[in-house]
Design a protein around this motif. Structure first.
Motif, PDB file in Angstrom:
ATOM      1  N   GLY A 171       0.817  -1.215   0.000  1.00  0.00           N
ATOM      2  CA  GLY A 171       0.000   0.000   0.000  1.00  0.00           C
ATOM      3  C   GLY A 171       0.849   1.264   0.000  1.00  0.00           C
ATOM      4  O   GLY A 171       0.564   2.214  -0.728  1.00  0.00           O
ATOM      5  N   VAL A 172       1.898   1.278   0.805  1.00  0.00           N
ATOM      6  CA  VAL A 172       2.788   2.439   0.852  1.00  0.00           C
ATOM      7  C   VAL A 172       3.467   2.639  -0.497  1.00  0.00           C
ATOM      8  O   VAL A 172       3.594   3.771  -0.992  1.00  0.00           O
ATOM      9  CB  VAL A 172       3.831   2.284   1.980  1.00  0.00           C
ATOM     10  N   ASN A 173       3.921   1.549  -1.118  1.00  0.00           N
ATOM     11  CA  ASN A 173       4.555   1.656  -2.436  1.00  0.00           C
ATOM     12  C   ASN A 173       3.585   2.212  -3.477  1.00  0.00           C
ATOM     13  O   ASN A 173       3.977   3.004  -4.343  1.00  0.00           O
ATOM     14  CB  ASN A 173       5.104   0.308  -2.886  1.00  0.00           C
ATOM     15  N   ARG A 174       2.329   1.798  -3.406  1.00  0.00           N
ATOM     16  CA  ARG A 174       1.327   2.304  -4.340  1.00  0.00           C
ATOM     17  C   ARG A 174       1.134   3.812  -4.156  1.00  0.00           C
ATOM     18  O   ARG A 174       1.055   4.559  -5.122  1.00  0.00           O
ATOM     19  CB  ARG A 174       0.001   1.571  -4.158  1.00  0.00           C
ATOM     20  N   VAL A 175       1.090   4.257  -2.901  1.00  0.00           N
ATOM     21  CA  VAL A 175       0.945   5.691  -2.625  1.00  0.00           C
ATOM     22  C   VAL A 175       2.154   6.451  -3.161  1.00  0.00           C
ATOM     23  O   VAL A 175       2.006   7.514  -3.778  1.00  0.00           O
ATOM     24  CB  VAL A 175       0.761   5.933  -1.107  1.00  0.00           C
ATOM     25  N   ALA A 180       4.632  10.059  -7.190  1.00  0.00           N
ATOM     26  CA  ALA A 180       5.657  10.293  -8.209  1.00  0.00           C
ATOM     27  C   ALA A 180       5.009  10.641  -9.545  1.00  0.00           C
ATOM     28  O   ALA A 180       5.487  11.527 -10.261  1.00  0.00           O
ATOM     29  CB  ALA A 180       6.553   9.067  -8.350  1.00  0.00           C
ATOM     30  N   LYS A 181       3.903   9.976  -9.885  1.00  0.00           N
ATOM     31  CA  LYS A 181       3.196  10.287 -11.128  1.00  0.00           C
ATOM     32  C   LYS A 181       2.636  11.693 -11.096  1.00  0.00           C
ATOM     33  O   LYS A 181       2.696  12.422 -12.085  1.00  0.00           O
ATOM     34  CB  LYS A 181       2.070   9.280 -11.367  1.00  0.00           C
ATOM     35  N   GLU A 182       2.075  12.096  -9.950  1.00  0.00           N
ATOM     36  CA  GLU A 182       1.537  13.447  -9.822  1.00  0.00           C
ATOM     37  C   GLU A 182       2.635  14.486  -9.967  1.00  0.00           C
ATOM     38  O   GLU A 182       2.435  15.520 -10.593  1.00  0.00           O
ATOM     39  CB  GLU A 182       0.826  13.601  -8.478  1.00  0.00           C
ATOM     40  N   GLU A 183       3.802  14.223  -9.377  1.00  0.00           N
ATOM     41  CA  GLU A 183       4.918  15.159  -9.500  1.00  0.00           C
ATOM     42  C   GLU A 183       5.388  15.264 -10.941  1.00  0.00           C
ATOM     43  O   GLU A 183       5.758  16.337 -11.404  1.00  0.00           O
ATOM     44  CB  GLU A 183       6.072  14.728  -8.591  1.00  0.00           C
ATOM     45  N   GLU A 184       5.395  14.130 -11.661  1.00  0.00           N
ATOM     46  CA  GLU A 184       5.788  14.146 -13.071  1.00  0.00           C
ATOM     47  C   GLU A 184       4.840  15.010 -13.880  1.00  0.00           C
ATOM     48  O   GLU A 184       5.261  15.752 -14.760  1.00  0.00           O
ATOM     49  CB  GLU A 184       5.771  12.720 -13.635  1.00  0.00           C
TER      50      GLU A 184
END
Length: 145
Positions: free
Chosen positions: A103-107, A112-116
């Motif tokens: 779950g933490v990895n998914r978050v 990271a996608k949002e920052e990209e």
């Protein structure tokens, strides 16, 4: 020696490790509660409430009604039921930790996608545009770039 100790303590790695240990201790309480209060009742439901802790063999052949009674009497006890419970708890805890880490990895991946997406594209001419400009300058015979 005191100076060396101060340098050792002030290093980032030591502080990171200390924070990790403290967070790990707090995290242990959460995981134990998840296992004890949320998962074990379901395991008990599926196993018919079997309690493995009273599975034991007294090595001298004596008979006792419970493991606690045998231990209080000071008998040599092979408590294989406690071991079975420990293995089951380990597997449950390992699975819960796996789910939490997943779950933490998914978050983290979502962040990271949002920052990209938020980061602007490259500023200035692209590499291809620069190469085209250099090519055109060389074609004209100009040595200034």
């Amino acid at each position: 020696m005191l100076q060396e100790f101060k340098k050792f303590i002030a290093k980032g790695n030591v502080m990171d490790m200390a924070v990790g240990i403290i967070i790990g201790a707090a995290f242990t309480a959460i995981v134990q509660s998840v296992v004890k209060d949320l998962i074990n009742p379901f395991v008990g439901l599926f196993t018919g409430g079997i309690d493995f802790t009273n599975l034991f063999v007294v090595l001298d052949g004596s008979e006792y009604a419970s493991l606690v009674e045998a231990q209080e009497a000071g008998a040599a006890v092979f408590a294989y039921g406690s071991f079975i419970n420990a293995v089951i708890n380990f597997l449950i805890i390992a699975f819960v930790v796996f789910l939490l880490v997943k779950g933490v990895n998914r978050v983290k991946e979502n962040m990271a996608k949002e920052e990209e997406e938020v980061m602007p594209g490259p500023v200035g001419p692209t590499q291809e545009q620069l190469l085209i400009e250099i090519r055109d300058l060389m074609a004209r015979g100009t040595t200034q770039v």
